[in-house]
Design an enzyme around this catalytic site. Structure first.
Site, PDB file in Angstrom:
ATOM      1  N   LYS A  97       0.861  -1.191   0.000  1.00  0.00           N
ATOM      2  CA  LYS A  97       0.000   0.000   0.000  1.00  0.00           C
ATOM      3  C   LYS A  97       0.899   1.243   0.000  1.00  0.00           C
ATOM      4  CE  LYS A  97      -4.346   1.319   2.123  1.00  0.00           C
ATOM      5  NZ  LYS A  97      -5.452   0.856   2.953  1.00  0.00           N
ATOM      6  N   ARG A 107     -25.828  -1.196   6.782  1.00  0.00           N
ATOM      7  CA  ARG A 107     -25.593  -2.611   6.509  1.00  0.00           C
ATOM      8  C   ARG A 107     -26.030  -3.496   7.682  1.00  0.00           C
ATOM      9  NH1 ARG A 107     -20.462  -4.302   3.162  1.00  0.00           N
ATOM     10  NH2 ARG A 107     -21.730  -3.332   1.556  1.00  0.00           N
ATOM     11  N   GLU A 146     -20.057  -4.606   9.852  1.00  0.00           N
ATOM     12  CA  GLU A 146     -20.996  -3.825  10.660  1.00  0.00           C
ATOM     13  C   GLU A 146     -22.109  -4.692  11.242  1.00  0.00           C
ATOM     14  OE1 GLU A 146     -19.856  -2.929   7.666  1.00  0.00           O
ATOM     15  OE2 GLU A 146     -18.737  -1.084   8.080  1.00  0.00           O
TER      16      GLU A 146
HETATM   17  C1  TPP Z   1     -19.212  -1.245   4.669  1.00  0.00           C
HETATM   18  C2  TPP Z   1     -18.005  -0.367   4.774  1.00  0.00           C
HETATM   19  N1  TPP Z   1     -17.441  -0.152   5.977  1.00  0.00           N
HETATM   20  C3  TPP Z   1     -16.354   0.648   6.063  1.00  0.00           C
HETATM   21  C4  TPP Z   1     -15.814   1.237   4.971  1.00  0.00           C
HETATM   22  C5  TPP Z   1     -14.644   2.191   5.091  1.00  0.00           C
HETATM   23  N2  TPP Z   1     -13.475   1.715   4.346  1.00  0.00           N
HETATM   24  C6  TPP Z   1     -13.149   2.188   3.138  1.00  0.00           C
HETATM   25  S1  TPP Z   1     -11.788   1.481   2.483  1.00  0.00           S
HETATM   26  C7  TPP Z   1     -11.591   0.520   3.863  1.00  0.00           C
HETATM   27  C8  TPP Z   1     -10.423  -0.417   3.945  1.00  0.00           C
HETATM   28  C9  TPP Z   1     -10.391  -1.325   2.778  1.00  0.00           C
HETATM   29  O1  TPP Z   1      -9.262  -2.153   2.886  1.00  0.00           O
HETATM   30  P1  TPP Z   1      -8.881  -3.056   1.657  1.00  0.00           P
HETATM   31  O2  TPP Z   1     -10.081  -3.673   1.085  1.00  0.00           O
HETATM   32  O3  TPP Z   1      -7.786  -3.968   2.096  1.00  0.00           O
HETATM   33  O4  TPP Z   1      -8.343  -2.030   0.572  1.00  0.00           O
HETATM   34  P2  TPP Z   1      -6.987  -1.162   0.601  1.00  0.00           P
HETATM   35  O5  TPP Z   1      -7.408   0.240   0.907  1.00  0.00           O
HETATM   36  O6  TPP Z   1      -6.080  -1.710   1.648  1.00  0.00           O
HETATM   37  O7  TPP Z   1      -6.429  -1.284  -0.751  1.00  0.00           O
HETATM   38  C10 TPP Z   1     -12.595   0.767   4.801  1.00  0.00           C
HETATM   39  C11 TPP Z   1     -12.679   0.140   6.122  1.00  0.00           C
HETATM   40  C12 TPP Z   1     -16.452   0.982   3.740  1.00  0.00           C
HETATM   41  N3  TPP Z   1     -16.019   1.547   2.605  1.00  0.00           N
HETATM   42  N4  TPP Z   1     -17.526   0.188   3.675  1.00  0.00           N
END
Ligand code: TPP
Length: 633
Positions: A283, A399, A371
């Protein structure tokens, strides 16, 4: 510049191999420079540059379907799909969205913003293809963070059994926003620790250098299709969970090695089954400050860092944000009441709960992007005598609706929901707007709904919520209030509003931080010299139970009740007031100001408020028209 020659994925496919590396470097530079100005999801996008280039090389887009989970990492995809010229407008009003949107481009096969939906959507597309006799390749790209969401497992379960061919690319960077959590994350680290796998197709027959053996793979060895494959690592210790779920597992592969990713994707395309390609990425790759601190570079604000060295620009001394006030309130309350526990669904920093986690690590739970589980888990904690506080953004709590109804409300368990980002969220757009929580919660029996008018009311409201023997929810917006008023705050009393200004003619019933707007409108009218017909201003505090006594009292000596809320008008606070007035045949007209039944696109919060008349000027003019006095603005 090579990037300037790219109008569509076909242009990527035409590039010489060495130009791919130059293109990757140019794209990274664009990402850093643009996010430094506009803000955005910098580190996730830096991590998928080679992966996106490889996907665009192998797939025939937009005929093939590419579904991005969350879709916060689609900036590179946007740059490569005819949106480079508008890239500088990303997340600005009228500009490109920061997420994938079907309405924005035919290359955006599916929209998103919330996590863990990609495998379901891609499976739907794969099965639609099978039904309609198509032949396109369908790919979902999901992060290891998004893979903590239950929906993703429902989809994997369904997909493995269906056998419909499609590809899931697992983009594993060991991070959600914060470090990824849970046993699947720990399990992935075992897979990740294996040497990189290589895949190369040879003259019509596939040769796989390495596929760990799982049950499904063992069965597959017998099949004619996979008979030509060479499996190595028969001593593989970790059973490959994805194989057991009916996927062919390929990996781990180096997601920054374009050639390897291209080979793996081409190989995966030949399977007649669901395939999971496990890609390891870093990342923030290629920009040292973001590699070093991908957590704070996950999402950056506009003009928040200096692109040359990544140093954070010091923000002008602002008011504390609601999220920080919430974190402090949780610590203060947690010191006094040892039954209080805090739960976040992968948003420790955004909700402010990480502070509580540092102070009380054993009473702090990050459950992953989960959630629904967070809420049911909280219900379990409450059923055993603890006082759980679920800190979940308004939009993400959607959700968990059935858990709120079925596991909390029906069982009358005292779970408290603290919903940050309630109202307009600005540049994240319609997937993230917190405009529905009052509507989806206020129909539920025995739940208490509150909104503080300013930061100082948050802790007393949280204390009040925790004093109840029933569920309660508190909503507050992104950022801070504009509360300039230094009046004393009356104590919080269940179902009681607070009259901030006594007046005549019009009574403004404001919910949450819209009190700022009402008080500022009052000041504008006062400047206009209308002291005899200034409105009454009420801080509603509760959307449920409503302060019916006060509404009845106001109905007796006012002509118009104006409700104010940063929420959908349909089903919102104003609707609750109008229902009360109608049900009790009160002799007063009600006018509701809030958000109409429309999707709110990304823009600044101020512009969004302006669009829906949630400004002091607009309210003062409205009141001025009713009482017959023009307002100079
Ligand atoms: C239902 C939901 N909860 C929380 C979030 C907030 N959120 C956005 S990106 C993320 C992390 C995603 O991690 P990953 O899938 O590993 O992608 P990366 O950013 O590491 O590439 C979170 C928790 C969201 N988008 N949707």
């Amino acid at each position: 510049m090579i990037v300037e020659k790219i109008e569509s994925p076909a242009d990527v496919r035409r590039l010489d191999r060495e130009d791919i590396d130059r293109l990757a470097a140019e794209i990274r530079e664009m990402l850093v420079q643009t996010c430094a100005v506009n803000g955005g999801h910098l580190a996730p996008n830096l991590g998928v540059v080679e992966l996106t280039l490889a996907l665009h090389t192998v797939l025939d887009l937009p005929n093939d379907k590419l579904v991005w989970d969350v879709s916060h990492q689609t900036y590179v995809h946007k740059i490569l799909t005819g949106r480079r010229d508008r890239f500088a407008s990303i997340r600005k009003g009228g500009g490109l969205s920061g997420f994938s949107m079907r309405s924005e481009s035919p290359y955006d096969a599916f929209g998103a913003g919330h996590a863990s939906t990609s495998v379901s959507a891609a499976l739907g597309m794969a099965q639609a293809r099978d039904l309609m006799g198509g032949s396109e390749t369908v790919v979902a790209v999901i992060g290891d963070g998004a893979l903590t969401g239950g929906l993703a497992y429902e989809a994997l379960n369904n997909a493995g059994a269906s056998g419909s061919p499609f590809i899931v690319v697992l983009n594993d960077n060991e991070m959600s926003i914060a470090p990824n959590v849970g046993s699947i994350a720990a399990y992935l680290s075992v897979l990740r620790s294996k040497p990189f796998a290589k895949f190369a197709r040879k003259t019509g027959k596939m040769v796989l250098d390495r596929i760990p053996l799982g049950g499904a793979a063992k069965k597959a060895i017998e099949s004619a299709e996979l008979g030509a494959m060479r499996f190595i690592s028969p001593t593989e210790k970790a059973a490959v969970i994805f194989e057991e779920l009916g996927f062919r597992y390929m990996g781990p592969i180096d997601g920054h090695n374009y050639d390897v990713v291209v080979d793996a994707l081409r190989t995966a395309q030949d399977f007649k089954h669901p395939v999971l390609v496990h890609v390891r990425t870093i990342k923030g790759k290629g920009y040292e400050p973001a590699e070093r601190d991908s957590r704070s570079f996950h999402g950056v604000g506009a003009n928040a860092f200096e692109p040359s060295d990544g140093s954070k620009k010091s923000a002008p001394a602002a008011r504390p944000k609601f999220q920080d006030v919430f974190g402090d309130a949780m610590i203060a309350i947690g010191e006094k009441d040892h039954r209080v526990v805090g739960i976040t669904a992968a948003m420790p920093d955004g909700t402010g709960l990480s502070k509580f986690g540092k102070r009380f690590p054993e009473r702090y739970f990050d459950v992953g992007i989960a959630e629904a589980h967070a809420v049911c888990f909280a219900a379990g904690l409450a059923a055993s005598g603890l006082r759980p506080v679920c800190a979940i953004y308004s939009t993400f709590l959607q959700r968990a609706y059935d858990q709120i109804v079925h596991d909390v409300v029906v069982q009358e368990l005292p779970v408290v929901f603290c919903m940050d980002r309630a109202g307009f969220v600005g540049d994240d757009g319609p997937t993230h707007m917190g405009l529905y929580d009052v509507a989806y919660l206020r129909t539920l029996p025995n739940i208490t709904l509150m909104a503080p008018r300013c930061e100082a009311e948050l802790q007393p409201m949280l204390e009040h919520a925790l004093s109840l023997a029933a569920p309660a929810a508190i909503r507050y917006p992104r950022g801070s209030s504009n509360c300039a008023d230094d009046m004393e705050h009356a104590p919080i009393v269940q179902g009681k509003a607070e009259v901030l200004r006594r007046g005549t003619g019009v009574a403004v019933f404001a919910y949450g931080t819209t009190c700022d707007i009402a008080l500022a409108a009052h000041a504008l009218l006062k400047v206009g010299g209308n002291t005899s017909s200034l409105p009454t201003i009420v801080n509603a505090r509760f959307a449920k139970p409503l302060d019916g006594d006060l509404i009845e009292e106001l109905a007796r000596d006012h002509d118009l009740l104006i409700t104010l809320e940063e929420h959908s008008l349909d089903g919102g606070f104003g609707s609750a007031v109008a229902e009360f007035v109608s049900d009790n045949c009160l002799p007063i007209a009600v006018e509701r100001i809030g958000v109409g039944n429309t999707l709110v696109q990304h823009d600044s919060q101020d512009k969004q408020r302006l669009l829906f008349g949630l400004t002091p000027q607009s309210l003062a003019e409205r009141i001025g028209r009713v009482v017959g006095i023009p307002v100079a603005v």
